[in-house]
Scaffold this motif. Structure first.
Motif, PDB file in Angstrom:
ATOM      1  N   PRO A  43      61.311  59.121  14.337  1.00 22.95           N
ATOM      2  CA  PRO A  43      60.978  58.536  14.878  1.00 22.95           C
ATOM      3  C   PRO A  43      60.176  57.631  15.221  1.00 22.95           C
ATOM      4  CG  PRO A  43      63.215  58.963  15.610  1.00 22.95           C
ATOM      5  CD  PRO A  43      62.182  60.109  15.267  1.00 22.95           C
ATOM      6  N   CYS A  44      60.315  58.242  16.240  1.00 24.14           N
ATOM      7  CA  CYS A  44      58.772  57.544  17.093  1.00 24.14           C
ATOM      8  C   CYS A  44      56.826  58.091  16.777  1.00 24.14           C
ATOM      9  CB  CYS A  44      58.959  57.746  18.677  1.00 24.14           C
ATOM     10  SG  CYS A  44      57.309  57.330  19.982  1.00 24.14           S
ATOM     11  N   VAL A  45      56.312  57.484  16.051  1.00 22.11           N
ATOM     12  CA  VAL A  45      55.003  58.178  15.573  1.00 22.11           C
ATOM     13  C   VAL A  45      54.129  56.997  16.693  1.00 22.11           C
ATOM     14  CG1 VAL A  45      52.786  58.542  14.617  1.00 22.11           C
ATOM     15  CG2 VAL A  45      55.576  59.055  14.151  1.00 22.11           C
ATOM     16  N   LEU A  46      53.313  56.676  17.670  1.00 18.72           N
ATOM     17  CA  LEU A  46      51.905  56.118  17.614  1.00 18.72           C
ATOM     18  C   LEU A  46      51.074  55.908  17.231  1.00 18.72           C
ATOM     19  CD1 LEU A  46      52.633  58.390  21.743  1.00 18.72           C
ATOM     20  CD2 LEU A  46      52.995  55.510  21.182  1.00 18.72           C
ATOM     21  N   ASP A  47      51.039  54.899  17.097  1.00 17.14           N
ATOM     22  CA  ASP A  47      49.577  54.213  15.877  1.00 17.14           C
ATOM     23  C   ASP A  47      48.317  54.707  16.433  1.00 17.14           C
ATOM     24  OD1 ASP A  47      47.810  54.153  13.920  1.00 17.14           O
ATOM     25  OD2 ASP A  47      48.615  52.261  13.152  1.00 17.14           O
ATOM     26  N   GLY A  48      47.300  56.279  16.525  1.00 18.92           N
ATOM     27  CA  GLY A  48      45.896  55.811  17.484  1.00 18.92           C
ATOM     28  C   GLY A  48      45.239  55.580  16.350  1.00 18.92           C
ATOM     29  N   GLY A  49      45.324  55.403  14.990  1.00 23.64           N
ATOM     30  CA  GLY A  49      44.399  55.544  13.873  1.00 23.64           C
ATOM     31  C   GLY A  49      44.231  56.763  13.314  1.00 23.64           C
ATOM     32  N   PRO A  50      43.422  56.882  13.153  1.00 21.75           N
ATOM     33  CA  PRO A  50      42.530  57.831  12.676  1.00 21.75           C
ATOM     34  C   PRO A  50      41.560  59.165  13.580  1.00 21.75           C
ATOM     35  CG  PRO A  50      40.675  56.883  11.611  1.00 21.75           C
ATOM     36  CD  PRO A  50      41.765  55.814  12.245  1.00 21.75           C
ATOM     37  N   CYS A  51      41.945  60.326  13.477  1.00 23.42           N
ATOM     38  CA  CYS A  51      41.774  61.411  14.693  1.00 23.42           C
ATOM     39  C   CYS A  51      40.104  61.137  14.550  1.00 23.42           C
ATOM     40  CB  CYS A  51      42.056  62.453  15.142  1.00 23.42           C
ATOM     41  SG  CYS A  51      43.072  62.546  14.924  1.00 23.42           S
ATOM     42  N   ALA A  52      39.258  61.227  16.382  1.00 26.18           N
ATOM     43  CA  ALA A  52      37.667  60.786  16.420  1.00 26.18           C
ATOM     44  C   ALA A  52      37.640  62.892  15.434  1.00 26.18           C
ATOM     45  CB  ALA A  52      37.462  60.968  17.115  1.00 26.18           C
ATOM     46  N   VAL A  53      37.702  63.285  15.836  1.00 26.89           N
ATOM     47  CA  VAL A  53      37.085  64.848  15.874  1.00 26.89           C
ATOM     48  C   VAL A  53      37.673  65.791  14.466  1.00 26.89           C
ATOM     49  CG1 VAL A  53      37.038  67.417  16.883  1.00 26.89           C
ATOM     50  CG2 VAL A  53      36.793  65.495  17.805  1.00 26.89           C
ATOM     51  N   GLY A  54      39.437  65.435  14.562  1.00 31.24           N
ATOM     52  CA  GLY A  54      39.352  66.303  13.237  1.00 31.24           C
ATOM     53  C   GLY A  54      40.278  67.213  12.641  1.00 31.24           C
ATOM     54  N   ILE A  55      39.528  68.472  13.335  1.00 33.75           N
ATOM     55  CA  ILE A  55      40.573  69.860  13.042  1.00 33.75           C
ATOM     56  C   ILE A  55      40.288  70.332  15.114  1.00 33.75           C
ATOM     57  CG2 ILE A  55      38.745  70.673  11.883  1.00 33.75           C
ATOM     58  CD1 ILE A  55      36.930  71.879  13.396  1.00 33.75           C
ATOM     59  N   GLU A  56      41.747  71.040  15.088  1.00 35.21           N
ATOM     60  CA  GLU A  56      42.146  71.429  16.293  1.00 35.21           C
ATOM     61  C   GLU A  56      41.502  71.619  17.321  1.00 35.21           C
ATOM     62  OE1 GLU A  56      42.628  72.933  13.486  1.00 35.21           O
ATOM     63  OE2 GLU A  56      44.496  72.235  12.979  1.00 35.21           O
ATOM     64  N   SER A  57      41.224  71.720  18.735  1.00 38.75           N
ATOM     65  CA  SER A  57      40.553  71.979  19.606  1.00 38.75           C
ATOM     66  C   SER A  57      40.489  73.602  19.750  1.00 38.75           C
ATOM     67  CB  SER A  57      41.978  71.133  20.695  1.00 38.75           C
ATOM     68  OG  SER A  57      42.790  72.284  20.746  1.00 38.75           O
ATOM     69  N   THR A  58      38.779  74.033  19.998  1.00 42.89           N
ATOM     70  CA  THR A  58      38.153  75.424  20.440  1.00 42.89           C
ATOM     71  C   THR A  58      39.591  75.616  21.732  1.00 42.89           C
ATOM     72  OG1 THR A  58      36.373  74.613  20.621  1.00 42.89           O
ATOM     73  CG2 THR A  58      36.329  76.325  21.820  1.00 42.89           C
ATOM     74  N   ILE A  59      39.586  77.347  20.965  1.00 47.22           N
ATOM     75  CA  ILE A  59      40.969  77.489  22.141  1.00 47.22           C
ATOM     76  C   ILE A  59      40.295  78.836  23.073  1.00 47.22           C
ATOM     77  CG2 ILE A  59      42.963  78.648  22.915  1.00 47.22           C
ATOM     78  CD1 ILE A  59      43.879  77.752  20.423  1.00 47.22           C
ATOM     79  N   LEU A  60      40.047  78.969  24.168  1.00 47.22           N
ATOM     80  CA  LEU A  60      39.038  79.465  25.156  1.00 47.22           C
ATOM     81  C   LEU A  60      40.000  80.066  25.950  1.00 47.22           C
ATOM     82  CD1 LEU A  60      36.153  80.452  25.744  1.00 47.22           C
ATOM     83  CD2 LEU A  60      35.679  79.274  27.461  1.00 47.22           C
ATOM     84  N   ASP A  61      40.364  81.932  25.837  1.00 52.73           N
ATOM     85  CA  ASP A  61      41.255  82.734  26.789  1.00 52.73           C
ATOM     86  C   ASP A  61      40.497  83.079  27.997  1.00 52.73           C
ATOM     87  OD1 ASP A  61      42.424  84.207  27.908  1.00 52.73           O
ATOM     88  OD2 ASP A  61      42.675  85.683  25.865  1.00 52.73           O
ATOM     89  N   LEU A  62      40.633  82.700  29.151  1.00 52.18           N
ATOM     90  CA  LEU A  62      39.992  82.746  30.762  1.00 52.18           C
ATOM     91  C   LEU A  62      41.264  83.845  30.858  1.00 52.18           C
ATOM     92  CD1 LEU A  62      38.475  79.345  31.851  1.00 52.18           C
ATOM     93  CD2 LEU A  62      37.465  81.259  30.069  1.00 52.18           C
ATOM     94  N   SER A  63      41.873  84.265  30.702  1.00 46.90           N
ATOM     95  CA  SER A  63      43.052  84.929  31.178  1.00 46.90           C
ATOM     96  C   SER A  63      42.208  87.193  30.869  1.00 46.90           C
ATOM     97  CB  SER A  63      44.044  84.480  30.299  1.00 46.90           C
ATOM     98  OG  SER A  63      44.132  86.049  29.322  1.00 46.90           O
ATOM     99  N   GLY A  64      41.555  87.292  30.936  1.00 46.12           N
ATOM    100  CA  GLY A  64      41.123  88.463  30.195  1.00 46.12           C
ATOM    101  C   GLY A  64      39.022  89.111  31.230  1.00 46.12           C
ATOM    102  N   ALA A  65      38.808  90.040  31.131  1.00 39.97           N
ATOM    103  CA  ALA A  65      37.609  89.756  32.284  1.00 39.97           C
ATOM    104  C   ALA A  65      36.762  89.094  31.368  1.00 39.97           C
ATOM    105  CB  ALA A  65      37.122  91.559  32.098  1.00 39.97           C
ATOM    106  N   ALA A  66      36.264  88.932  29.916  1.00 35.88           N
ATOM    107  CA  ALA A  66      35.444  87.840  29.728  1.00 35.88           C
ATOM    108  C   ALA A  66      36.140  86.780  29.094  1.00 35.88           C
ATOM    109  CB  ALA A  66      34.282  89.014  29.011  1.00 35.88           C
ATOM    110  N   PRO A  67      35.325  85.491  29.113  1.00 37.65           N
ATOM    111  CA  PRO A  67      35.783  84.367  28.231  1.00 37.65           C
ATOM    112  C   PRO A  67      35.289  84.070  26.688  1.00 37.65           C
ATOM    113  CG  PRO A  67      33.884  83.661  29.717  1.00 37.65           C
ATOM    114  CD  PRO A  67      33.698  85.060  29.447  1.00 37.65           C
ATOM    115  N   ARG A  68      36.836  83.990  25.322  1.00 40.09           N
ATOM    116  CA  ARG A  68      36.761  84.857  24.120  1.00 40.09           C
ATOM    117  C   ARG A  68      37.160  83.048  23.898  1.00 40.09           C
ATOM    118  NH1 ARG A  68      40.213  89.491  23.089  1.00 40.09           N
ATOM    119  NH2 ARG A  68      41.735  88.366  23.478  1.00 40.09           N
ATOM    120  N   ILE A  69      36.435  83.093  22.776  1.00 36.84           N
ATOM    121  CA  ILE A  69      37.272  81.939  21.840  1.00 36.84           C
ATOM    122  C   ILE A  69      38.071  82.323  21.000  1.00 36.84           C
ATOM    123  CG2 ILE A  69      36.418  80.662  20.470  1.00 36.84           C
ATOM    124  CD1 ILE A  69      33.637  79.911  21.624  1.00 36.84           C
ATOM    125  N   LEU A  70      39.680  82.231  20.982  1.00 33.46           N
ATOM    126  CA  LEU A  70      40.159  82.306  20.263  1.00 33.46           C
ATOM    127  C   LEU A  70      40.129  81.674  19.071  1.00 33.46           C
ATOM    128  CD1 LEU A  70      43.571  82.817  22.774  1.00 33.46           C
ATOM    129  CD2 LEU A  70      41.490  84.589  22.103  1.00 33.46           C
TER     130      LEU A  70
END
Ligand code: TXA
Ligand code: MG
Length: 321
Positions: free
Chosen positions: A160-187
């Motif tokens: 029932p509670c949806v905040l109205d923030g209008g249309p999203c400015a970016v529109g696709i999901e965030s970049t995910i970067l794995d920093l848990s391994g030996a070298a950074p890697r985009i997931l």
């Protein structure tokens, strides 16, 4: 609060404190947010999304200083990237702190953290004080919502509670970067590109998840999918098929009459902003097939290309809803 009136920040925070789930605008897509420290609330998110357990959620923070509460070790690279890109569409995968619930991480030893930029998300996080576990506010395997009405269409009175923030400015999901391994890697590619990350870090960033990487449901082939079968075609192939019976077109390089489909902007950021609403619109028209013009194989298009490939792989798979 009810479905016809948007929820206020105060109502949203009260709902979160009661262990309820809310519709939260972020700059990328709308999220289905719950108190990341409340196991019952997190379980409700999985139930609403019909998301299989073991698919981890992103924890949304109100400030970079919270990194140390949710990650047990924070590499210098994470601090540098947070200072440069937070608040913003970048998620960092780090070794989890002991307090992080198993339900949030899917039992993995890492946790995904991001600080969203949308002013309403920031207001809720500031007033709430804690952190919010929030996946995209769509049912598992379907198109992410970029407008409040998409969330209401997907969940109705169950959220029932949806905040109205209008249309999203970016529109696709965030970049995910794995920093848990030996070298950074985009997931998962997104608005923060590999080139931007490499320029900030001064080291090479790997592009794709290797076979041994943590599970990322957004990295499964069949994801972000409309119900209508979707095919990706080069412009010439598409122009040869504009008369295909029952087909709707999604172009960016040539005009499409309204009854034949939609034309999106030829700029990667503007295209990303409009993509999911366009797919929802076309999907609702009951066509036999969606024919989508392939986008350029250029770095700034990586996030969009990824989502289109997944939409093509998952389209029509009604069983994932
Ligand atoms: O832009 C976004 O990131 C949006 C907004 C709402 O913040 N959220 C979002 O959440 O896209 P979701 O659940 O739809 O996608 C989160 C992705 C999933 O692919 C999940 O597998 C991955 O993040 N993820 C979460 N925790 C992870 C971890 N510890 N290791 C690897 N991947 C992880
Ligand atoms: Mg999602």
């Amino acid at each position: 609060m009810n479905a016809t009136r948007p929820c206020s920040v105060a109502e949203a925070v009260a709902a979160l404190r009661r262990g309820e789930v809310i519709g939260l605008p972020t700059e990328t897509v709308y999220g289905l947010a719950a108190d990341a420290g409340n196991a019952a609330a997190v379980a409700r998110v999985f139930a609403l999304k019909q998301r299989p357990a073991g698919h981890p959620l992103i924890v949304h923070l109100g400030a970079p200083q919270q990194l140390d509460q949710w990650a047990r070790s924070v590499p210098e690279a994470a601090r540098v990237l947070a200072a440069r890109y937070w608040p913003g569409p970048l998620t960092l995968v780090l070794p989890r702190a002991a307090r992080v619930l198993d339900a949030v991480t899917g039992g993995q030893d890492t946790v995904a953290l991001r600080m969203p930029a949308h002013p309403l998300a920031r207001a809720v996080l500031d007033a709430f004080g804690g952190a919010l576990a929030a996946p995209s506010a769509n049912r598992f395997g379907r198109i992410s919502p970029t407008r409040p009405e998409h969330v209401r269409a997907e969940f109705g009175d169950t959220v029932p509670c949806v905040l109205d923030g209008g249309p999203c400015a970016v529109g696709i999901e965030s970049t995910i970067l794995d920093l848990s391994g030996a070298a950074p890697r985009i997931l998962r590619p997104g608005a923060i590109t590999r080139a931007m990350l490499e320029a900030t870090l001064g080291v090479a960033v790997a592009e794709h998840a290797a076979a041994d990487s943590p599970r990322v449901s957004g990295s499964m082939a069949a994801h972000y999918a409309p119900h209508t079968p979707l095919r990706l075609l080069d412009r010439e192939e598409l122009l040869a098929q504009t008369q295909e019976p029952g087909a709707l077109l999604l172009s960016h390089g040539f005009d499409v009459p309204p009854e034949a489909g939609l034309r999106l902007p030829a700029n990667a950021a503007a295209y990303a902003r409009a993509l999911y609403a366009a797919l929802r619109d076309l999907d609702a028209r009951g066509a036999r097939m969606l024919l989508v013009e392939q986008v350029p194989d250029a770095p700034e298009w990586a996030g969009v290309r990824d989502r289109l490939a997944r939409a093509a792989a998952g389209a029509g798979a009604g069983s994932t809803t």
